[in-house]
Write a protein that holds these residues in place. Structure first.
Motif, PDB file in Angstrom:
ATOM      1  N   HIS A 152      -7.597   3.556  -4.488  1.00 40.05           N
ATOM      2  CA  HIS A 152      -7.577   2.124  -4.184  1.00 40.05           C
ATOM      3  C   HIS A 152      -9.007   1.624  -4.084  1.00 40.05           C
ATOM      4  O   HIS A 152      -9.841   2.224  -3.394  1.00 40.05           O
ATOM      5  CB  HIS A 152      -6.836   1.867  -2.875  1.00 40.05           C
ATOM      6  CG  HIS A 152      -6.718   0.414  -2.526  1.00 40.05           C
ATOM      7  ND1 HIS A 152      -5.932  -0.458  -3.252  1.00 40.05           N
ATOM      8  CD2 HIS A 152      -7.289  -0.320  -1.543  1.00 40.05           C
ATOM      9  CE1 HIS A 152      -6.020  -1.666  -2.712  1.00 40.05           C
ATOM     10  NE2 HIS A 152      -6.843  -1.615  -1.683  1.00 40.05           N
ATOM     11  N   GLY A 154       0.825  -1.215   0.000  1.00 39.28           N
ATOM     12  CA  GLY A 154       0.000   0.000   0.000  1.00 39.28           C
ATOM     13  C   GLY A 154       0.853   1.257   0.000  1.00 39.28           C
ATOM     14  O   GLY A 154       0.563   2.230  -0.705  1.00 39.28           O
ATOM     15  N   LYS A 193      -2.873  -3.864   8.542  1.00 37.09           N
ATOM     16  CA  LYS A 193      -2.332  -3.237   7.336  1.00 37.09           C
ATOM     17  C   LYS A 193      -2.268  -1.720   7.519  1.00 37.09           C
ATOM     18  O   LYS A 193      -1.256  -1.075   7.200  1.00 37.09           O
ATOM     19  CB  LYS A 193      -3.218  -3.571   6.130  1.00 37.09           C
ATOM     20  CG  LYS A 193      -2.883  -2.760   4.879  1.00 37.09           C
ATOM     21  CD  LYS A 193      -4.060  -2.660   3.926  1.00 37.09           C
ATOM     22  CE  LYS A 193      -3.774  -1.651   2.821  1.00 37.09           C
ATOM     23  NZ  LYS A 193      -4.931  -1.434   1.933  1.00 37.09           N
ATOM     24  N   GLU A 238      -9.476   2.959   6.871  1.00 36.62           N
ATOM     25  CA  GLU A 238      -8.241   3.410   6.235  1.00 36.62           C
ATOM     26  C   GLU A 238      -8.145   4.934   6.139  1.00 36.62           C
ATOM     27  O   GLU A 238      -7.126   5.526   6.498  1.00 36.62           O
ATOM     28  CB  GLU A 238      -8.097   2.777   4.844  1.00 36.62           C
ATOM     29  CG  GLU A 238      -8.025   1.250   4.907  1.00 36.62           C
ATOM     30  CD  GLU A 238      -7.078   0.654   3.878  1.00 36.62           C
ATOM     31  OE1 GLU A 238      -6.266   1.397   3.312  1.00 36.62           O
ATOM     32  OE2 GLU A 238      -7.164  -0.565   3.667  1.00 36.62           O
ATOM     33  N   CYS A 256      -2.420   8.304   2.668  1.00 37.23           N
ATOM     34  CA  CYS A 256      -3.531   7.394   2.365  1.00 37.23           C
ATOM     35  C   CYS A 256      -4.202   7.712   1.030  1.00 37.23           C
ATOM     36  O   CYS A 256      -4.566   8.863   0.766  1.00 37.23           O
ATOM     37  CB  CYS A 256      -4.567   7.481   3.482  1.00 37.23           C
ATOM     38  SG  CYS A 256      -5.916   6.307   3.330  1.00 37.23           S
TER      39      CYS A 256
END
Length: 545
Positions: free
Chosen positions: A326, A314, A484, A346, A366
């Motif tokens: 994403h 990522g 993650k 996220e 992000c």
């Protein structure tokens, strides 16, 4: 960040081969770039990485002391430094009997005391012992919450609906405008409806507005306020004082802890609605699956560690390759709300531009995340994935096995599942290899419209195969993405556990709300003009029936 490993990765990103070249240069790539644990198999061979890049990403993780940071997370260190507290969601799924002392308190003992109270309440409701003000058993449970008090429970109850073994209906209300609640109340019986008010602070305006409306609805049917509050409301919060002030009976209060972030809270009493739907046994299986992933995360070497691999990939995509979008694409209708859940997990966690040391980041963090059930998305936004101008990374998620209940129509359902699997695998092929993936008869080399039928490929993706979807594997899958997110935050040097950007809008809304209720204040020219328009408009509601 200016260390040599970071600079090396930046250089490698300028000349990374395309996916077609990567596969041609390594016949074993399809099996070499894989890992599996907790009944989850990940294939990241269609990501734009090779062994050199992967080695450097792992080196970067080591330089960032990822192992030490994982240990700090799991042992209750104050990893949420801007709020000066731990982020101990992993403790919520630790087995009974383990000990975790944080600040002189056995956190595990507290967690299991709360779970025991959840279990007692769940059994009373499911066994028809819990009664409403008229003596009738509860038939409907409405969870009132927003954000982490809603998205996780909604996602899990929908995904695990086939494990439901009760006729009690579970509903969810989150929107502050009242649409969900208004529609729902028209179908419910006040004598048999129980409301769960889920709010970590017990001060969230969205949630309390819905709760007040629910209370007024019950009072329109029954005049005894004490009976209504005693029999029709459960509260879940870190603030027993506020729950008591609102009117929640002490026996109906379930406590959270400040070290539980809202978007990580479904494993706690916030998951009460899940337990009511699928039973406490299956809720414990959900916790067990998450705990299994926690242990894998803590012990597996980075090259085979599922959360570490997904996190490093990522970072590689967003920061080094500049892929700022994403998409999460589950090929299983039961995971319909999983992409929605991940958007909060996220983007609320890692949507940051300031590092832990207070300095602004000098790189992308992000990406924008969205998704849908893959088969639906194929008829919606896959056009952009295949032929648009945006670079997008994707996660394809699907169970291997489904439909074996012995019903006469199972063979047809199994065939539909195979069709879904085929689409999942085919779409990732075309995203990766474009026209090169197509058989000759589909390449339209002599078609006068061939220029419109070109698929550029080289869109990276990871495929996650679950052995089967169950409470346990769902728990592992959710924990995989939680970790993650943490891995990415460590590499970026940001705190994934605060959310100041969420709070600022709420504060501003309070001042605007005051003006709408007759107060006075000055804002920007646009807001002032909009308030003027709203103030002069007369609202008339006309029935269309």
């Amino acid at each position: 960040m200016t260390n040599s490993t970071w600079q090396t990765l930046s250089t490698l990103a300028q000349s990374v081969p395309d996916l077609t070249t990567l596969f041609k240069s390594d016949p074993t790539r399809g099996t070499a770039f894989t890992a599996h644990a907790c009944d989850i198999y990940i294939d990241y061979s269609k990501q734009l990485v090779d062994s050199r890049i992967l080695d450097k990403l792992i080196a970067l993780a080591n330089e960032c002391d990822l192992s030490g940071k994982i240990n700090n997370l799991l042992t209750g260190q104050k990893v949420n430094d801007t709020e000066n507290r731990p982020a101990l969601h992993t403790a919520l799924r630790s087995p009974k009997g383990e000990t975790l002392i944080v600040g002189g308190v056995d956190v595990n003992a507290q967690v299991h005391a709360s779970l025991q109270k959840c279990e007692a309440i769940t059994q009373r409701i499911r066994q028809k012992v819990w009664r409403g003000y008229s003596g009738k058993a509860i038939s409907d449970v409405v969870n009132i919450g927003v954000g982490g008090s809603d998205l996780g429970p909604v996602m899990a109850t929908f995904a695990l609906d086939e494990w439901a073994d009760t006729d009690i209906r579970v509903h969810f209300v989150s929107n502050m405008d009242g649409t969900q609640l208004d529609t729902l109340l028209k179908t419910l019986n006040p004598q048999t409806t129980l409301f769960i008010i889920s709010s970590k602070s017990f001060g969230t305006s969205d949630t309390l507005a819905n709760a007040k409306t629910a209370l007024a609805w019950l009072q329109s049917a029954h005049t005894n306020l004490d009976a209504i509050l005693r029999h029709h409301f459960i509260g879940i919060s870190t603030r027993p004082d506020k729950m008591t002030d609102w009117g929640i009976h002490a026996d109906n209060q379930l406590l959270l802890w400040e070290w539980v972030g809202g978007r990580f809270s479904m494993w706690s009493a916030i998951g009460l609605a899940i337990a009511i739907k699928i039973g406490m046994h299956n809720f414990y299986e959900l916790l067990a699956g998450a705990n299994q992933m926690d242990r894998h995360f803590a012990t597996a070497e980075f090259g085979k560690n599922l959360p570490v691999l997904l996190g490093l990939i990522g970072v590689w995509n967003a920061t080094f390759l500049g892929i700022n979008a994403h998409s999460v694409l589950p090929y299983d209708g039961r995971l319909k709300f999983f992409p929605n859940y991940l958007t909060q997990l996220e983007m609320e966690s890692n949507g940051k531009s300031v590092k832990r040391d207070g300095q602004k980041v000098g790189y992308a963090t992000c990406p924008i995340l969205w998704g849908d059930i893959g088969s639906n998305a194929q008829h919606a936004f896959y056009q952009l994935l295949h032929q648009g101008t945006q670079r997008v990374s994707c996660d394809f998620i699907t169970p291997i096995c489904r439909y074996d209940s012995g019903q006469i129509h199972d063979k047809y359902l199994e065939n539909q599942h195979k069709l879904s699997l085929a689409n999942c695998l085919a779409q990732s092929q075309v995203l990766a290899f474009g026209n090169d993936a197509l058989p000759d008869e589909l390449k339209n080399n002599n078609d006068k419209f061939s220029q419109f039928k070109q698929y550029r490929g080289n869109q990276p993706s990871t495929t996650l195969l679950l052995t089967a979807l169950s409470p346990k594997t769902l728990g592992s899958l959710i924990a995989l993405y939680e970790h993650k997110v943490f891995v990415m935050s460590v590499i970026w040097g940001i705190n994934p556990f605060d959310q100041w950007g969420v709070e600022v809008g709420k504060v501003m809304a309070d001042s605007v709300f005051g003006v709408l209720n007759g107060g006075a204040s000055e804002f920007d020219g646009s807001t002032n003009a909009l308030l003027t328009v709203i103030g002069v408009k007369k609202c008339t509601i006309k029935s269309t029936s």
